[in-house]
Write an enzyme that holds these catalytic residues in place. Structure first.
Site, PDB file in Angstrom:
ATOM      1  N   ASP A 223      48.843  14.718  78.734  1.00  0.00           N
ATOM      2  CA  ASP A 223      48.734  15.801  79.130  1.00  0.00           C
ATOM      3  C   ASP A 223      47.684  17.296  78.951  1.00  0.00           C
ATOM      4  O   ASP A 223      47.359  18.078  79.203  1.00  0.00           O
ATOM      5  CB  ASP A 223      49.928  16.425  80.109  1.00  0.00           C
TER       6      ASP A 223
ATOM      7  N   ARG B 109      46.842  22.628  91.284  1.00  0.00           N
ATOM      8  CA  ARG B 109      48.239  21.783  91.208  1.00  0.00           C
ATOM      9  C   ARG B 109      49.312  22.095  90.094  1.00  0.00           C
ATOM     10  O   ARG B 109      49.962  22.044  89.718  1.00  0.00           O
ATOM     11  CB  ARG B 109      47.929  20.517  91.585  1.00  0.00           C
TER      12      ARG B 109
ATOM     13  N   CYS C 111      46.828   7.448  91.437  1.00  0.00           N
ATOM     14  CA  CYS C 111      45.786   8.441  91.106  1.00  0.00           C
ATOM     15  C   CYS C 111      44.953   8.267  90.396  1.00  0.00           C
ATOM     16  O   CYS C 111      44.096   7.183  90.007  1.00  0.00           O
ATOM     17  CB  CYS C 111      46.805   9.923  91.427  1.00  0.00           C
TER      18      CYS C 111
ATOM     19  N   LYS D 219      55.430  22.835  85.271  1.00  0.00           N
ATOM     20  CA  LYS D 219      56.006  22.406  86.959  1.00  0.00           C
ATOM     21  C   LYS D 219      56.051  21.217  86.553  1.00  0.00           C
ATOM     22  O   LYS D 219      57.348  20.814  87.448  1.00  0.00           O
ATOM     23  CB  LYS D 219      54.302  21.878  86.487  1.00  0.00           C
ATOM     24  N   ASN D 220      56.021  20.101  85.563  1.00  0.00           N
ATOM     25  CA  ASN D 220      57.360  18.884  85.148  1.00  0.00           C
ATOM     26  C   ASN D 220      58.258  18.908  84.731  1.00  0.00           C
ATOM     27  O   ASN D 220      59.152  17.625  84.911  1.00  0.00           O
ATOM     28  CB  ASN D 220      56.319  18.076  84.250  1.00  0.00           C
TER      29      ASN D 220
ATOM     30  N   ARG E  28      49.692   3.818  88.068  1.00  0.00           N
ATOM     31  CA  ARG E  28      51.187   4.780  88.186  1.00  0.00           C
ATOM     32  C   ARG E  28      52.449   4.359  89.097  1.00  0.00           C
ATOM     33  O   ARG E  28      52.814   4.501  89.881  1.00  0.00           O
ATOM     34  CB  ARG E  28      50.536   6.127  88.345  1.00  0.00           C
TER      35      ARG E  28
HETATM   36  C1  EPZ Z   1      55.593  12.318  84.022  1.00  0.00           C
HETATM   37  O1  EPZ Z   1      54.203  11.427  84.750  1.00  0.00           O
HETATM   38  C2  EPZ Z   1      54.067  13.246  83.977  1.00  0.00           C
HETATM   39  N1  EPZ Z   1      54.615  13.931  85.779  1.00  0.00           N
HETATM   40  C3  EPZ Z   1      52.940  13.466  84.174  1.00  0.00           C
HETATM   41  O2  EPZ Z   1      52.701  14.677  84.052  1.00  0.00           O
HETATM   42  C4  EPZ Z   1      52.297  13.636  82.491  1.00  0.00           C
HETATM   43  O3  EPZ Z   1      51.578  12.511  81.997  1.00  0.00           O
HETATM   44  C5  EPZ Z   1      53.653  11.429  82.524  1.00  0.00           C
HETATM   45  O4  EPZ Z   1      54.560  11.865  82.536  1.00  0.00           O
HETATM   46  C6  EPZ Z   1      53.451  10.778  80.982  1.00  0.00           C
HETATM   47  O5  EPZ Z   1      53.968  11.853  79.871  1.00  0.00           O
HETATM   48  C7  EPZ Z   1      55.589  14.863  85.854  1.00  0.00           C
HETATM   49  O6  EPZ Z   1      56.409  14.231  85.055  1.00  0.00           O
HETATM   50  C8  EPZ Z   1      55.822  15.538  87.563  1.00  0.00           C
HETATM   51  P1  EPZ Z   1      55.108   8.072  82.996  1.00  0.00           P
HETATM   52  P2  EPZ Z   1      54.781  10.100  85.486  1.00  0.00           P
HETATM   53  O7  EPZ Z   1      56.415   7.414  84.209  1.00  0.00           O
HETATM   54  O8  EPZ Z   1      56.779  10.393  84.961  1.00  0.00           O
HETATM   55  C9  EPZ Z   1      53.729   3.485  83.638  1.00  0.00           C
HETATM   56  C10 EPZ Z   1      50.251  15.836  84.541  1.00  0.00           C
HETATM   57  O9  EPZ Z   1      49.477  16.447  84.434  1.00  0.00           O
HETATM   58  N2  EPZ Z   1      54.555   3.134  84.767  1.00  0.00           N
HETATM   59  O10 EPZ Z   1      55.668   8.392  82.438  1.00  0.00           O
HETATM   60  O11 EPZ Z   1      54.425   9.321  86.542  1.00  0.00           O
HETATM   61  C11 EPZ Z   1      52.737   3.996  84.032  1.00  0.00           C
HETATM   62  O12 EPZ Z   1      51.374   3.543  84.594  1.00  0.00           O
HETATM   63  C12 EPZ Z   1      51.103  15.161  84.914  1.00  0.00           C
HETATM   64  O13 EPZ Z   1      51.828  17.225  84.654  1.00  0.00           O
HETATM   65  C13 EPZ Z   1      55.435   1.974  84.947  1.00  0.00           C
HETATM   66  O14 EPZ Z   1      54.013   1.004  84.852  1.00  0.00           O
HETATM   67  O15 EPZ Z   1      54.090   9.043  84.141  1.00  0.00           O
HETATM   68  C14 EPZ Z   1      52.316   4.777  83.335  1.00  0.00           C
HETATM   69  O16 EPZ Z   1      50.950   3.968  82.397  1.00  0.00           O
HETATM   70  C15 EPZ Z   1      49.764  13.882  85.167  1.00  0.00           C
HETATM   71  N3  EPZ Z   1      55.898   2.250  86.304  1.00  0.00           N
HETATM   72  C16 EPZ Z   1      53.471   5.261  81.837  1.00  0.00           C
HETATM   73  O17 EPZ Z   1      54.245   3.814  82.060  1.00  0.00           O
HETATM   74  C17 EPZ Z   1      56.836   2.386  86.264  1.00  0.00           C
HETATM   75  O18 EPZ Z   1      57.871   2.055  87.042  1.00  0.00           O
HETATM   76  C18 EPZ Z   1      53.899   6.304  81.439  1.00  0.00           C
HETATM   77  O19 EPZ Z   1      54.133   7.041  83.240  1.00  0.00           O
HETATM   78  C19 EPZ Z   1      56.754   3.901  85.746  1.00  0.00           C
HETATM   79  C20 EPZ Z   1      55.789   4.215  84.679  1.00  0.00           C
END
Ligand code: EPZ
Length: 429
Positions: free
Chosen positions: A313, A405, A119, A22-23, A124
């Site tokens: 995850d 999802r 969410c 998915k990702n 996020r």
């Molecule tokens: C990706 O989400 C994945 N989704 C998530 O999978 C996964 O849990 C996550 O990476 C962490 O590995 C997809 O790839 C579609 P991040 P993402 O940006 O990119 C903070 C699932 O279950 N952050 O790596 O949204 C954020 O709040 C989903 O398949 C900021 O503060 O996660 C988090 O605490 C859930 N500012 C941390 O960084 C930003 O601009 C990591 O988030 C971006 C992120």
């Protein structure tokens, strides 16, 4: 809303196919926006989030063709794209919609994308996506719940930059890498995410003519090109679906082959499963997992970190193993601030878990009893299904749309392995 009815106690035996990730699929659908030529994706999983992303890019004018030849292949034509807006109604249901921002800005010089909002698992934010694009010359205003992005007057392309994100962000790295592919000059992304899905996206972009190196490490270098071509790309196997089924067999007991699974993308989880007493071996075409069931296992402590560490995850699914495996364990969730929504529901099944801030302490070896439980987010719902496979009696998992999802008909795959699980459409109350 659909429910899953599960009667625990059945071991899992047989073979299933692991779908495309998915990702990886979600950013790769957005990469199609970077070219006017057709892009074919194979091994595309049949998931709700994929359907949502297809709806979003189709709303912009991208033509989506289901290839008759293979049910898991799609061909996308973004030559006729005539809208550079991602509307709130679609973005609010899936955060990953933010991944259209970089490609739209890179190819068309403008984009209007709704802020994704938080969410269940955390706030996020997308500040790092915005910070990186501004470093590349974008003019970005956030107002009325939308990100309004454009280029300075007289500028037709983004400009390469050296960007160090404040934290490792998966979709942030993906957005910036896609934007940089068409920028003028070289972009260096430091503190880049190293997930296999980033590597898979980079390999697809390279097939389109992008000049990228260092993907899979914390420093990615992208030399912008004038335009990108179409390509054909097979989506990498889903390491989280793989890990989810590994945990299911571990707790239920049995002997299963996961066809198409890639061991190298899940080392941290496989190491913990082996320490817990589960047999996991690579085969020519995937992974072979064997377990004598929950009582034969030993609970394992872990903390989630960025790749190649233990993936967030997989936290909820492995916690289900720790709940029923003898021994106490601690789990530390370091990525998201609220990713323990599954704990209360597991306690309804009889799990002995206490949460203090980012740390969950599990008193393992619990004998679970079936109950009504509610899914709250994607991976939480998977952990409830795993727990239900070993609970005495029947468990009803509500709000199964969370599961749909990110899992392609999980109950069908579990049924084929011998689980007593069925989907019922709940009567609207
Ligand atoms: C990706 O989400 C994945 N989704 C998530 O999978 C996964 O849990 C996550 O990476 C962490 O590995 C997809 O790839 C579609 P991040 P993402 O940006 O990119 C903070 C699932 O279950 N952050 O790596 O949204 C954020 O709040 C989903 O398949 C900021 O503060 O996660 C988090 O605490 C859930 N500012 C941390 O960084 C930003 O601009 C990591 O988030 C971006 C992120």
């Amino acid at each position: 809303m659909d429910q899953l009815l599960i009667t625990g106690g059945q071991p899992l035996n047989g073979s299933i196919h692991i779908a495309g990730a998915k990702n990886a699929t979600l950013p790769e659908l957005c990469a199609a926006l970077l070219t006017a030529q057709p892009v074919t994706l194979e091994n595309v999983p049949a998931l709700q989030d994929v359907r949502t992303m297809l709806k979003l890019i189709a709303s912009m004018g991208v033509h989506v063709q289901d290839d008759v030849a293979s049910s898991n292949a799609l061909t996308l034509h973004a030559g006729g794209l005539d809208k550079t807006e991602a509307h709130y109604d679609l973005v609010k249901t899936m955060r990953a919609s933010i991944l259209v921002l970089g490609p739209l800005l890179a190819r068309f010089g403008k984009a209007r994308v709704s802020l994704p909002g938080g969410c269940a698992i955390g706030s996020r934010p997308v500040d790092q996506h915005i910070k990186g694009l501004e470093a590349m010359g974008a003019v970005i205003e956030v107002a009325h719940g939308y990100i309004e992005a454009s280029l300075p007057v007289g500028q037709t392309r983004l400009t390469g930059a050296h960007i160090t994100t404040d934290m490792v962000t998966v979709t942030g790295t993906e957005n910036l890498m896609m934007a940089a592919a068409l920028a003028d000059g070289v972009t260096v992304l430091d503190n880049a995410a190293q997930e296999p899905e980033i590597t898979d996206l980079a390999e697809m972009l390279i097939k389109m003519g992008a000049r990228i190196e260092g993907h899979g490490t914390s420093r990615i270098r992208i030399e912008g090109v004038a335009s990108l071509n179409g390509c054909s790309h097979a989506v990498v196997a889903d390491r989280i679906e793989t890990g989810t089924f590994l945990c299911a067999v571990a707790v239920a007991g049995g002997d299963v082959h996961l066809h198409n699974a890639r061991a190298g993308h899940l080392d941290a989880v496989i190491d913990k499963l082996r320490e817990a007493g589960v047999s996991v071996e690579s085969t020519e075409t995937g992974l072979h997992v064997k377990s004598a069931g929950a009582s034969s296992l030993k609970a394992q402590s872990f903390r989630t970190t960025e790749y190649p560490g233990f993936p967030t995850d997989m936290q909820a699914q492995f916690m289900a193993l720790n709940v029923v495996a003898p021994g106490s364990s601690t789990v530390v969730e370091t990525i998201f601030e609220n990713r323990y929504m599954h704990v209360q529901e597991m306690q309804r099944l009889g799990a002995r878990i206490t949460v203090e801030g980012k740390t969950a302490v599990i008193d393992g070896g619990a004998t679970l009893s079936g109950a009504h439980v509610m899914a709250t987010d994607l991976r939480a719902s998977a952990s409830l299904v795993i727990a239900a496979l070993v609970a005495d009696g029947e468990t009803t998992v509500e709000r199964v749309y969370h599961l749909d999802r990110g899992y392609d008909r999980m109950e069908v795959k579990l049924q084929s392995l011998g689980a007593h699980i069925q989907r019922v459409s709940a009567k609207p109350n």
